[in-house]
Design a protein around this motif. Structure first.
Motif, PDB file in Angstrom:
ATOM      1  N   ARG A 258      21.468 -26.104 -11.776  1.00 56.51           N
ATOM      2  CA  ARG A 258      20.821 -27.682 -11.345  1.00 56.51           C
ATOM      3  C   ARG A 258      21.722 -28.759  -9.695  1.00 56.51           C
ATOM      4  NH1 ARG A 258      19.371 -31.369 -15.769  1.00 56.51           N
ATOM      5  NH2 ARG A 258      21.393 -31.736 -16.497  1.00 56.51           N
ATOM      6  N   GLU A 259      23.007 -27.720 -10.942  1.00 57.26           N
ATOM      7  CA  GLU A 259      24.575 -28.456 -10.493  1.00 57.26           C
ATOM      8  C   GLU A 259      25.055 -27.860  -8.804  1.00 57.26           C
ATOM      9  OE1 GLU A 259      24.961 -31.585 -10.748  1.00 57.26           O
ATOM     10  OE2 GLU A 259      23.647 -31.775 -12.557  1.00 57.26           O
ATOM     11  N   GLU A 260      24.574 -26.915  -9.121  1.00 57.45           N
ATOM     12  CA  GLU A 260      24.757 -25.190  -7.579  1.00 57.45           C
ATOM     13  C   GLU A 260      25.104 -26.254  -6.402  1.00 57.45           C
ATOM     14  OE1 GLU A 260      26.461 -22.986  -7.850  1.00 57.45           O
ATOM     15  OE2 GLU A 260      26.407 -22.360 -10.214  1.00 57.45           O
ATOM     16  N   GLY A 261      25.700 -26.206  -4.830  1.00 55.17           N
ATOM     17  CA  GLY A 261      25.078 -26.826  -4.199  1.00 55.17           C
ATOM     18  C   GLY A 261      23.799 -25.973  -3.690  1.00 55.17           C
ATOM     19  N   TYR A 262      23.364 -25.410  -3.312  1.00 57.02           N
ATOM     20  CA  TYR A 262      22.416 -25.146  -2.752  1.00 57.02           C
ATOM     21  C   TYR A 262      21.125 -26.238  -3.656  1.00 57.02           C
ATOM     22  CZ  TYR A 262      21.518 -21.131  -6.813  1.00 57.02           C
ATOM     23  OH  TYR A 262      21.729 -21.236  -8.168  1.00 57.02           O
ATOM     24  N   VAL A 263      20.938 -26.148  -4.919  1.00 62.89           N
ATOM     25  CA  VAL A 263      20.305 -27.277  -5.102  1.00 62.89           C
ATOM     26  C   VAL A 263      20.578 -28.148  -4.797  1.00 62.89           C
ATOM     27  CG1 VAL A 263      19.055 -27.599  -7.173  1.00 62.89           C
ATOM     28  CG2 VAL A 263      19.808 -25.599  -7.064  1.00 62.89           C
TER      29      VAL A 263
ATOM     30  N   SER B  72      22.004 -29.511  -2.230  1.00 55.72           N
ATOM     31  CA  SER B  72      20.694 -30.251  -1.302  1.00 55.72           C
ATOM     32  C   SER B  72      19.719 -29.907  -0.626  1.00 55.72           C
ATOM     33  CB  SER B  72      22.303 -28.166   0.154  1.00 55.72           C
ATOM     34  OG  SER B  72      23.416 -28.130   0.194  1.00 55.72           O
ATOM     35  N   ALA B  73      18.961 -28.846  -1.262  1.00 56.88           N
ATOM     36  CA  ALA B  73      18.080 -29.338  -1.251  1.00 56.88           C
ATOM     37  C   ALA B  73      17.699 -30.082  -1.899  1.00 56.88           C
ATOM     38  CB  ALA B  73      17.240 -27.623  -1.755  1.00 56.88           C
ATOM     39  N   ARG B  74      17.965 -31.475  -2.683  1.00 56.21           N
ATOM     40  CA  ARG B  74      17.467 -32.476  -3.518  1.00 56.21           C
ATOM     41  C   ARG B  74      17.824 -33.472  -2.390  1.00 56.21           C
ATOM     42  NH1 ARG B  74      19.818 -31.979  -9.109  1.00 56.21           N
ATOM     43  NH2 ARG B  74      19.206 -34.374  -9.221  1.00 56.21           N
TER      44      ARG B  74
ATOM     45  N   ILE C 269      17.708 -33.128   0.947  1.00 55.25           N
ATOM     46  CA  ILE C 269      16.752 -33.381   2.299  1.00 55.25           C
ATOM     47  C   ILE C 269      15.116 -33.535   1.075  1.00 55.25           C
ATOM     48  CG2 ILE C 269      18.204 -31.533   4.060  1.00 55.25           C
ATOM     49  CD1 ILE C 269      16.738 -29.185   2.813  1.00 55.25           C
ATOM     50  N   GLY C 270      15.369 -33.763   0.224  1.00 47.36           N
ATOM     51  CA  GLY C 270      13.861 -34.122  -0.300  1.00 47.36           C
ATOM     52  C   GLY C 270      12.950 -32.771  -0.263  1.00 47.36           C
ATOM     53  N   ALA C 271      13.784 -32.099  -0.542  1.00 50.70           N
ATOM     54  CA  ALA C 271      12.747 -30.651  -1.286  1.00 50.70           C
ATOM     55  C   ALA C 271      11.793 -31.129  -2.320  1.00 50.70           C
ATOM     56  CB  ALA C 271      13.116 -29.677  -1.800  1.00 50.70           C
ATOM     57  N   PRO C 272      10.516 -31.483  -2.610  1.00 51.65           N
ATOM     58  CA  PRO C 272       9.958 -31.707  -3.693  1.00 51.65           C
ATOM     59  C   PRO C 272      10.385 -30.453  -4.756  1.00 51.65           C
ATOM     60  CG  PRO C 272       8.470 -30.891  -2.287  1.00 51.65           C
ATOM     61  CD  PRO C 272      10.027 -30.086  -2.014  1.00 51.65           C
ATOM     62  N   GLN C 273       9.847 -30.961  -6.348  1.00 48.52           N
ATOM     63  CA  GLN C 273      10.457 -30.179  -7.265  1.00 48.52           C
ATOM     64  C   GLN C 273      10.696 -29.271  -7.711  1.00 48.52           C
ATOM     65  OE1 GLN C 273      10.486 -32.206 -10.758  1.00 48.52           O
ATOM     66  NE2 GLN C 273      12.199 -34.393  -9.908  1.00 48.52           N
ATOM     67  N   GLY C 274       8.499 -28.875  -7.256  1.00 50.57           N
ATOM     68  CA  GLY C 274       8.257 -27.500  -7.528  1.00 50.57           C
ATOM     69  C   GLY C 274       8.630 -26.235  -6.221  1.00 50.57           C
ATOM     70  N   TYR C 275       9.457 -26.666  -4.920  1.00 47.77           N
ATOM     71  CA  TYR C 275      10.137 -25.917  -4.573  1.00 47.77           C
ATOM     72  C   TYR C 275      11.182 -25.307  -4.679  1.00 47.77           C
ATOM     73  CZ  TYR C 275      12.294 -24.388   0.334  1.00 47.77           C
ATOM     74  OH  TYR C 275      12.716 -23.679   0.827  1.00 47.77           O
ATOM     75  N   ILE C 276      12.244 -26.794  -5.646  1.00 45.91           N
ATOM     76  CA  ILE C 276      13.186 -25.954  -5.960  1.00 45.91           C
ATOM     77  C   ILE C 276      12.878 -25.198  -6.866  1.00 45.91           C
ATOM     78  CG2 ILE C 276      15.358 -27.572  -6.979  1.00 45.91           C
ATOM     79  CD1 ILE C 276      14.915 -29.727  -5.322  1.00 45.91           C
ATOM     80  N   LEU C 277      12.663 -25.261  -8.276  1.00 45.95           N
ATOM     81  CA  LEU C 277      12.123 -24.637  -8.641  1.00 45.95           C
ATOM     82  C   LEU C 277      11.797 -23.457  -8.346  1.00 45.95           C
ATOM     83  CD1 LEU C 277      10.669 -27.416 -11.335  1.00 45.95           C
ATOM     84  CD2 LEU C 277      13.170 -26.370 -11.836  1.00 45.95           C
ATOM     85  N   ARG C 278      10.920 -23.176  -7.817  1.00 46.65           N
ATOM     86  CA  ARG C 278      10.222 -22.170  -7.768  1.00 46.65           C
ATOM     87  C   ARG C 278      11.368 -20.930  -6.944  1.00 46.65           C
ATOM     88  NH1 ARG C 278       6.351 -24.030  -5.081  1.00 46.65           N
ATOM     89  NH2 ARG C 278       6.711 -23.535  -3.171  1.00 46.65           N
ATOM     90  N   ARG C 279      12.184 -21.786  -5.180  1.00 46.42           N
ATOM     91  CA  ARG C 279      12.935 -21.153  -4.781  1.00 46.42           C
ATOM     92  C   ARG C 279      14.365 -21.087  -5.165  1.00 46.42           C
ATOM     93  NH1 ARG C 279      10.584 -20.599   0.904  1.00 46.42           N
ATOM     94  NH2 ARG C 279      12.713 -19.058   0.505  1.00 46.42           N
ATOM     95  N   HIS C 280      14.362 -21.538  -5.645  1.00 49.64           N
ATOM     96  CA  HIS C 280      16.188 -21.973  -6.529  1.00 49.64           C
ATOM     97  C   HIS C 280      16.235 -21.770  -7.364  1.00 49.64           C
ATOM     98  CE1 HIS C 280      16.952 -22.867  -2.237  1.00 49.64           C
ATOM     99  NE2 HIS C 280      16.232 -24.117  -2.116  1.00 49.64           N
TER     100      HIS C 280
END
Length: 398
Positions: free
Chosen positions: A286-291, A293-295, A297-308
């Protein structure tokens, strides 16, 4: 050099304010995985309702279902929805996985062995298959017939299906019973097939229910943190302090001894270790750069969990799950060996009977053959876990 700072902030605003509700629209909610899951669960519920109303139901062939079979059907639905369907949707993943397996002969052989054992166990389950005693001339049992290539003193069997040696009274193995029989006149081939039934339930229920449960708890606890993390990990700590074996023995003495009791105790009280591993991995991810970055730009938590998050913890989940399968299989065999019999005619029970009821040195095959099958299965689980840990690790090359 051109100033990197935008003059009016318009570009940054457009980048940061993505409308994630419109991103993908209804397709983001209606996926093939969810459709298969819902349809499968409704089908299982309908079958269960029909079973309650009629009192008798053979799903396939002679498969008479019990409580553990309904749990198995739910696990099969989850496996179909979230393991088979994603691979069918993205065949390139299958090709990439097969490419990674090329050259890993130990992992491939382990997969073949475990898949064969589970398939045989499924066949024995749907056929409601059970070993039968064999008879010689309709009146005497074929007790302790040796396998092909082995011999035994004719003092033990009441009849010899193969050739005998007149000088020494030795009974030789024959192709009538390729793997011989035990002292109760059961074919060893039948007992080996019957012993795969526990693995059929253990492997599929662990993959379909226990692993997803542990993964979800670990990911949610690690990603949300705070009170959610305290509550979930507090429950995991309580679970880890309750020895599953002690709980099972208590249930065996005071409640009942059934297959569903064994699975519930050792399956659903043993996933805390996996959840802790997943939580630790999630805390790092959860502290990685891609996570981040997704947070941003407003990505939902479900999207972050599912994709990253989920894809990047599989390299920890898979080996831990197969390690748990090996432990549960060994536990079931140990209980069967001691006579508790959570599953009838398991390999552990056959080993125990071979050591205590038959002459172990003379009739070595009674205990040795199921022991070899059990050892091959356990080693296969370990090799599969280690192999897929390397294949699925995004930080290394498989």
């Amino acid at each position: 050099m051109t100033d990197a700072s935008p003059s009016d902030g318009r570009d940054v605003a457009e980048f940061e304010q993505i409308d994630w509700d419109d991103h993908g629209g209804w397709r983001r909610w209606i996926t093939a995985e969810r459709v298969v899951l819902l349809v499968g669960l409704f089908a299982v519920a309908d079958l269960f309702n029909y079973h309650r109303n009629t009192g008798d139901l053979s799903l396939v062939m002679q498969w008479k279902v019990g409580w553990i079979d309904w749990l198995l059907l739910i696990a099969l639905v989850v496996i179909l929805a979230y393991m088979i369907v994603p691979l069918a949707k993205r065949p390139q993943r299958v090709r990439r996985l097969l490419g990674h397996l090329r050259g890993r002969w130990a992992t491939v052989l382990a997969l073949v062995i475990l898949a064969t054992v589970v398939a045989v166990g499924g066949w024995a389950t749907v056929r409601d298959w059970a070993p039968l005693n064999t008879l010689v001339n309709g009146d005497s049992f074929d007790t302790l017939q040796p396998p092909v290539g082995a011999t035994i003193d004719t003092l033990y069997p009441s009849g010899c299906a193969g050739p005998t040696s007149n000088s020494g009274g030795i009974c030789q193995g024959s192709w009538t019973y390729p793997l011989g029989t035990n002292d109760q006149a059961y074919r060893m081939t039948d007992l080996l097939v019957m012993g795969t039934r526990p693995l059929f339930y253990i492997v599929l229920i662990t993959l379909g229910l226990v692993m997803p449960l542990a993964t979800v708890v670990g990911v949610v606890a690690g990603y949300r943190g705070g009170l959610v993390d305290d509550i979930l990990m507090g429950y995991v700590d309580i679970q880890l302090t309750m020895p599953a074996l002690a709980v099972y023995l208590f249930a065996y003495m005071f409640l009942l001894n059934t297959k569903i009791m064994f699975i519930v105790v050792f399956g659903f009280l043993s996933w805390g270790g996996i959840a802790r591993i997943v939580r630790s991995e999630t805390l790092q991810r959860r502290e990685e750069g891609y996570v981040l970055s997704a947070r941003a730009i407003g990505a939902p938590q479900g999207y972050i969990l599912r994709r990253h998050i989920f894809p990047n913890v599989t390299n920890s989940v898979v080996p831990a799950t197969f390690h748990l399968i090996a432990i549960i299989v060994l536990t079931e065999a140990g209980l069967g060996f001691l006579g508790y019999k959570p599953f009838d005619r398991s390999w552990g029970q056959t080993i125990g009977q071979g050591l205590y009821r038959a002459p172990p040195l003379d009739a070595w095959w009674v205990a040795a053959l199921p022991a070899l099958a059990l050892a091959a299965t356990i080693v296969s689980c370990k090799l599969i876990g280690d192999g897929f840990r390397d294949i699925l690790d995004p930080r290394g090359k498989a």
